[in-house]
Scaffold this motif. Structure first.
Motif, mmCIF file in Angstrom:
data_model
loop_
_atom_site.group_PDB
_atom_site.id
_atom_site.type_symbol
_atom_site.label_atom_id
_atom_site.label_comp_id
_atom_site.label_asym_id
_atom_site.label_seq_id
_atom_site.Cartn_x
_atom_site.Cartn_y
_atom_site.Cartn_z
ATOM 1 N N THR A 21 0.819 -1.214 0.000
ATOM 2 C CA THR A 21 0.000 0.000 0.000
ATOM 3 C C THR A 21 0.854 1.266 0.000
ATOM 4 O OG1 THR A 21 -0.114 0.085 2.434
ATOM 5 C CG2 THR A 21 -1.811 -1.196 1.269
ATOM 6 N N TYR A 22 2.157 1.112 0.044
ATOM 7 C CA TYR A 22 3.077 2.258 0.061
ATOM 8 C C TYR A 22 3.120 2.900 -1.311
ATOM 9 C CZ TYR A 22 7.573 4.688 -0.119
ATOM 10 O OH TYR A 22 8.567 5.623 -0.314
ATOM 11 N N GLU A 24 1.204 5.946 1.230
ATOM 12 C CA GLU A 24 -0.167 6.271 1.600
ATOM 13 C C GLU A 24 -0.440 7.769 1.574
ATOM 14 O OE1 GLU A 24 -0.395 4.440 5.401
ATOM 15 O OE2 GLU A 24 -0.868 2.446 4.579
ATOM 16 N N ARG A 25 0.596 8.569 1.386
ATOM 17 C CA ARG A 25 0.469 10.024 1.288
ATOM 18 C C ARG A 25 1.629 10.533 0.434
ATOM 19 N NH1 ARG A 25 2.337 8.846 6.387
ATOM 20 N NH2 ARG A 25 4.305 9.832 6.994
ATOM 21 N N GLN A 56 0.667 8.178 -5.167
ATOM 22 C CA GLN A 56 0.759 9.478 -4.510
ATOM 23 C C GLN A 56 1.793 10.338 -5.243
ATOM 24 O OE1 GLN A 56 -1.029 10.629 -1.947
ATOM 25 N NE2 GLN A 56 -2.143 8.728 -1.486
ATOM 26 N N HIS A 83 8.165 7.937 3.585
ATOM 27 C CA HIS A 83 7.531 9.090 2.948
ATOM 28 C C HIS A 83 8.429 10.330 2.929
ATOM 29 C CE1 HIS A 83 4.045 6.500 3.732
ATOM 30 N NE2 HIS A 83 3.492 7.113 2.698
#
Length: 317
Positions: A21-22, A24-25, A56, A83
């Motif tokens: 899922t990386y 997420e922002r 993202q 991130h």
């Protein structure tokens, strides 16, 4: 290429769910040097490519100062979730020598996630300097010790590292003029205020092709495919070489699956023909996607080499 894609697909499939899922922002690539310089240009090239394959956006953030330590500390103290990423180059290998009393040890606090590329430095000489080639430049500086200036971003930047290696190997005395980035140093070079700047091929060849300065040599063992007309250091009689690498660093506590996910994303874009061609046009000799374990060994060797070299080089006169 099909085999590489199959391996990459297996790598992604094997990642834990959290890593899949990386990110997420939005992801930030933190650059230690000023906008417009080679490191900044490289970060923006990669950010644009990654932004096309990640869910993202990927943003570039310049945090200048402290010979790169401000950016390194900022990333080291950020959440270890992939991130916030440091985009740096060979200068990372000497950071703890240049800033010995820093609040963090950049070698222990940060870990390389992927080595992106290797390229030479370009020896850029001012248009108004009285020499037609590299050998004449060396002869002129030797005949006038302490008369001429070179630009750098300090001992911890690749501009300064290349100039110090050059000065030591060729036996030259020059005055170091520090700048906050390669771009302002190149502006002064173009204006004839300083005689010499070593710039990464990524931007150095553009400077020479634009007529702002003359490319007298590259620091690689052989001539660069991006500029076959420019001789190597060794052709000038300078018995040394320097290849600059670019890499992504994460906080050391970043979980291995996140590091692997970041590497997989980089490997995916680096295999693209359009991006590889763009890197080559910008002066990159080798387009890489070196995985975390191999990248760690690579950087460890570079730290050992450059820390020893920096310790043996006297301060610029």
């Amino acid at each position: 290429m099909r085999y590489f894609g199959l391996i990459l697909g297996l790598m992604v499939w094997m990642l834990p769910a959290a890593a899949q899922t990386y990110p997420e922002r939005p992801v930030r690539l933190v650059v230690p040097f000023a906008a417009g310089g080679a490191t900044d240009v490289g970060a923006r090239v990669l950010a644009e490519a990654l932004g096309q394959v990640l869910p993202q956006p990927v943003l570039v953030e310049n945090r200048v100062g402290g010979a790169g330590m401000i950016a390194a500390e900022y990333v080291a103290r950020s959440a270890p979730d992939g991130h916030t990423i440091l985009f740096n180059n060979t200068s990372q290998a000497v950071l703890r020598v240049v800033v010995p009393n820093a609040p963090i040890d950049p070698v222990r606090a940060l870990t390389p996630a992927v080595i992106l590329s290797e390229m030479p430095m370009v020896m850029l000489v001012a248009n108004n300097f009285p020499a037609a080639n590299g050998r004449e430049f060396i002869a002129a500086v030797r005949a006038n010790p302490g008369r001429y200036d070179f630009g750098s971003t300090g001992g911890g930047g690749t501009l300064g590292m290349a100039a110090l290696l050059f000065r030591k190997t060729a036996g030259l005395e020059m005055n170091e003029i520090p700048y906050r980035g390669g771009a302002p140093a190149t502006l002064d070079l173009a204006a004839g205020r300083i005689a010499l700047v070593f710039d990464v091929a990524l931007t150095g060849f553009q400077t020479a092709k634009g007529g702002q300065a003359r490319a007298f040599a590259v620091t690689s063992p052989e001539r660069s495919p991006a500029a076959h007309e420019v001789p190597s250091w060794r052709e000038l009689g300078v018995d040394a070489e320097m290849l600059v690498w670019q890499a992504l660093f994460l906080p050391s506590a970043t979980p291995a699956p996140i590091r692997a996910a970041l590497h997989a994303a980089v490997a995916r874009v680096q295999q693209g023909e359009a991006l590889r061609r763009k890197w080559t046009e910008l002066g990159v000799d080798r387009v890489l996607a070196m995985p975390p374990a191999e990248a760690e060994r690579y950087v460890a060797r570079e730290v050992e080499r450059w820390e020893a070299l920096m310790a043996s080089v006297p301060a610029a006169k």
